[in-house]
Design an enzyme around this catalytic site. Structure first.
Site, PDB file in Angstrom:
ATOM      1  N   HIS A   1       0.836  -1.208   0.000  1.00 15.72           N
ATOM      2  CA  HIS A   1       0.000   0.000   0.000  1.00 15.72           C
ATOM      3  C   HIS A   1       0.866   1.251   0.000  1.00 15.72           C
ATOM      4  O   HIS A   1       2.061   1.210   0.314  1.00 15.72           O
ATOM      5  CB  HIS A   1      -0.897   0.024   1.241  1.00 15.72           C
ATOM      6  CG  HIS A   1      -0.135   0.171   2.517  1.00 15.72           C
ATOM      7  ND1 HIS A   1       0.628  -0.846   3.053  1.00 15.72           N
ATOM      8  CD2 HIS A   1       0.015   1.229   3.352  1.00 15.72           C
ATOM      9  CE1 HIS A   1       1.215  -0.435   4.152  1.00 15.72           C
ATOM     10  NE2 HIS A   1       0.875   0.836   4.366  1.00 15.72           N
TER      11      HIS A   1
ATOM     12  N   HIS B   1       4.634   0.015  -0.035  1.00 11.36           N
ATOM     13  CA  HIS B   1       5.444  -0.773   0.891  1.00 11.36           C
ATOM     14  C   HIS B   1       4.641  -1.887   1.547  1.00 11.36           C
ATOM     15  O   HIS B   1       3.401  -1.889   1.501  1.00 11.36           O
ATOM     16  CB  HIS B   1       6.107   0.128   1.944  1.00 11.36           C
ATOM     17  CG  HIS B   1       5.140   0.882   2.804  1.00 11.36           C
ATOM     18  ND1 HIS B   1       4.460   1.996   2.369  1.00 11.36           N
ATOM     19  CD2 HIS B   1       4.715   0.676   4.075  1.00 11.36           C
ATOM     20  CE1 HIS B   1       3.688   2.452   3.321  1.00 11.36           C
ATOM     21  NE2 HIS B   1       3.805   1.664   4.380  1.00 11.36           N
TER      22      HIS B   1
ATOM     23  N   ASP C   1       0.675   4.836   2.051  1.00 10.72           N
ATOM     24  CA  ASP C   1      -0.031   5.240   3.270  1.00 10.72           C
ATOM     25  C   ASP C   1      -1.148   6.246   2.992  1.00 10.72           C
ATOM     26  O   ASP C   1      -0.948   7.255   2.305  1.00 10.72           O
ATOM     27  CB  ASP C   1       0.945   5.837   4.293  1.00 10.72           C
ATOM     28  CG  ASP C   1       1.775   4.755   4.972  1.00 10.72           C
ATOM     29  OD1 ASP C   1       1.271   3.610   5.091  1.00 10.72           O
ATOM     30  OD2 ASP C   1       2.915   5.036   5.375  1.00 10.72           O
TER      31      ASP C   1
ATOM     32  N   ARG D   1       5.436   5.664  13.857  1.00 10.74           N
ATOM     33  CA  ARG D   1       5.270   6.247  12.509  1.00 10.74           C
ATOM     34  C   ARG D   1       4.569   7.596  12.547  1.00 10.74           C
ATOM     35  O   ARG D   1       3.522   7.727  13.178  1.00 10.74           O
ATOM     36  CB  ARG D   1       4.454   5.293  11.637  1.00 10.74           C
ATOM     37  CG  ARG D   1       4.468   5.668  10.148  1.00 10.74           C
ATOM     38  CD  ARG D   1       3.554   4.780   9.339  1.00 10.74           C
ATOM     39  NE  ARG D   1       2.245   5.384   9.174  1.00 10.74           N
ATOM     40  CZ  ARG D   1       1.184   4.756   8.667  1.00 10.74           C
ATOM     41  NH1 ARG D   1       1.284   3.496   8.283  1.00 10.74           N
ATOM     42  NH2 ARG D   1       0.040   5.381   8.540  1.00 10.74           N
TER      43      ARG D   1
HETATM   44  C1  SIN Z   1       3.463   0.460   7.686  1.00 10.91           C
HETATM   45  O1  SIN Z   1       2.845  -0.008   6.738  1.00 10.91           O
HETATM   46  O2  SIN Z   1       3.469   1.676   7.905  1.00 10.91           O
HETATM   47  C2  SIN Z   1       4.274  -0.447   8.595  1.00 10.91           C
HETATM   48  C3  SIN Z   1       5.445  -1.021   7.915  1.00 10.91           C
HETATM   49  C4  SIN Z   1       6.225  -1.936   8.808  1.00 10.91           C
HETATM   50  O3  SIN Z   1       5.826  -2.210   9.939  1.00 10.91           O
HETATM   51  O4  SIN Z   1       7.268  -2.445   8.377  1.00 10.91           O
END
Ligand code: SIN
Length: 297
Positions: A118, A273, A120, A288
């Site tokens: 996805h 990602h 974000d 995050r």
């Molecule tokens: C996310 O998608 O923001 C998390 C990525 C992760 O935990 O590696």
């Protein structure tokens, strides 16, 4: 690095840091920069340029507080507050805790964040410009994050797919995989009416233009994109499947193997990602922040 001595608000004039390209199609690491101090304009401009050029930068060895993480993130734009308020870092709603840790029977963070590829917050009218993920606790095994370059994905699209996506728009929904994730784990609460109102589905172009570099990128992902407007359901599903498969070809992907105190800052307009996961008994926790971007065009 003088992180230990830098106080909040200190400005370290032109720090002596190095930007080194990572092996692979994109990404760079930044060594010797202290994000615990306020960067002067020159250093900030270098970081900004590196982020645009490499799509992802890894700041090594950042022993910063949540406040410093937030302050640095804010220099790139307004911060987004995640709809799952259950997983905000207490006292810091700008930080989403990503973690598989259960304490006193309660999850400390969102354990299945990033389970599907996805970009974000693509399910909002103003999706994210970029996210900054800061390692707090890392597992001894696994826990990598994978990133795929959506400019490269667009540039290398076979002619028939390029024609098929021309001028198309797609629906993005926060709920695309939500029910499935509720079945698969215990991280996803029932959403309140108020939360549901914050995540109404939206429509974005399938190919977007990066507002700063002008480069085109595919802007769909299995995590949030549910259908392509104007196509019959089966054609839409087949086209999306072909785009998803093309996006994550190995030559488009960088695998980030986390090192202690890494802070990774990626461009959600350029990359998608995925969290690769780790054995459930090994603790993993990251913080995050997510910066708001422009309406895709
Ligand atoms: C996310 O998608 O923001 C998390 C990525 C992760 O935990 O590696």
């Amino acid at each position: 690095m003088s992180t230990a001595t830098a106080l909040r608000g200190d400005v370290l004039a032109s720090q002596d840091f190095v930007i080194r390209k990572l092996d692979g199609a994109f990404g760079a690491e930044i060594l010797g920069l202290d994000l615990g101090a306020t960067l002067d304009d020159e250093d900030f401009a270098r970081v900004h340029a590196a982020h645009l050029e490499h799509h992802l930068v890894v700041f090594r060895d950042q022993r910063i507080t949540p406040r410093q993480h937030i302050d640095f993130s804010r220099r790139f734009g307004k911060l987004m507050i995640h709809v799952l308020h259950q997983y905000h870092l207490p006292g810091h709603p700008e930080i989403l805790t990503v973690s598989n840790i259960i304490e006193d029977g309660k999850p400390v963070g969102l354990g299945d964040a990033g389970k599907y590829w996805h970009s974000d917050i693509s399910y909002k009218a103003l999706p994210s410009l970029g996210s900054l993920l800061h390692a707090q606790e890392l597992p001894a095994e696994g826990g990598d994050t994978l990133f795929a370059d959506m400019h490269l994905a667009y540039d290398t699209l076979p002619a028939h797919l390029r024609k098929a996506v021309d001028g198309k728009r797609a629906v993005h929904s926060y709920l695309a995989k939500y029910g499935q994730m509720q079945k698969d784990g215990n991280w996803r609460p029932q959403l309140s009416e108020q939360q549901l109102a914050q995540v109404q589905e939206v429509v974005h172009p399938v190919v977007r233009t990066h507002p700063e570099s002008g480069r085109k990128a595919l802007f769909v992902s299995e995590g949030f994109t549910t259908r392509i407007e104007g196509l019959p359901e089966d054609e839409s599903a087949a086209l999306l499947e072909a785009l998803f498969a093309h996006s994550i070809k190995p030559e488009h992907v960088y695998r980030h193997r986390w090192q202690p105190h890494d802070l990774v800052f990626w461009d959600n307009r350029s990359l998608i990602h995925l969290a690769a996961g780790c054995p459930p008994h090994l603790r993993r926790k990251l913080y995050r922040t997510t910066i708001e971007g422009d309406a895709p065009y």
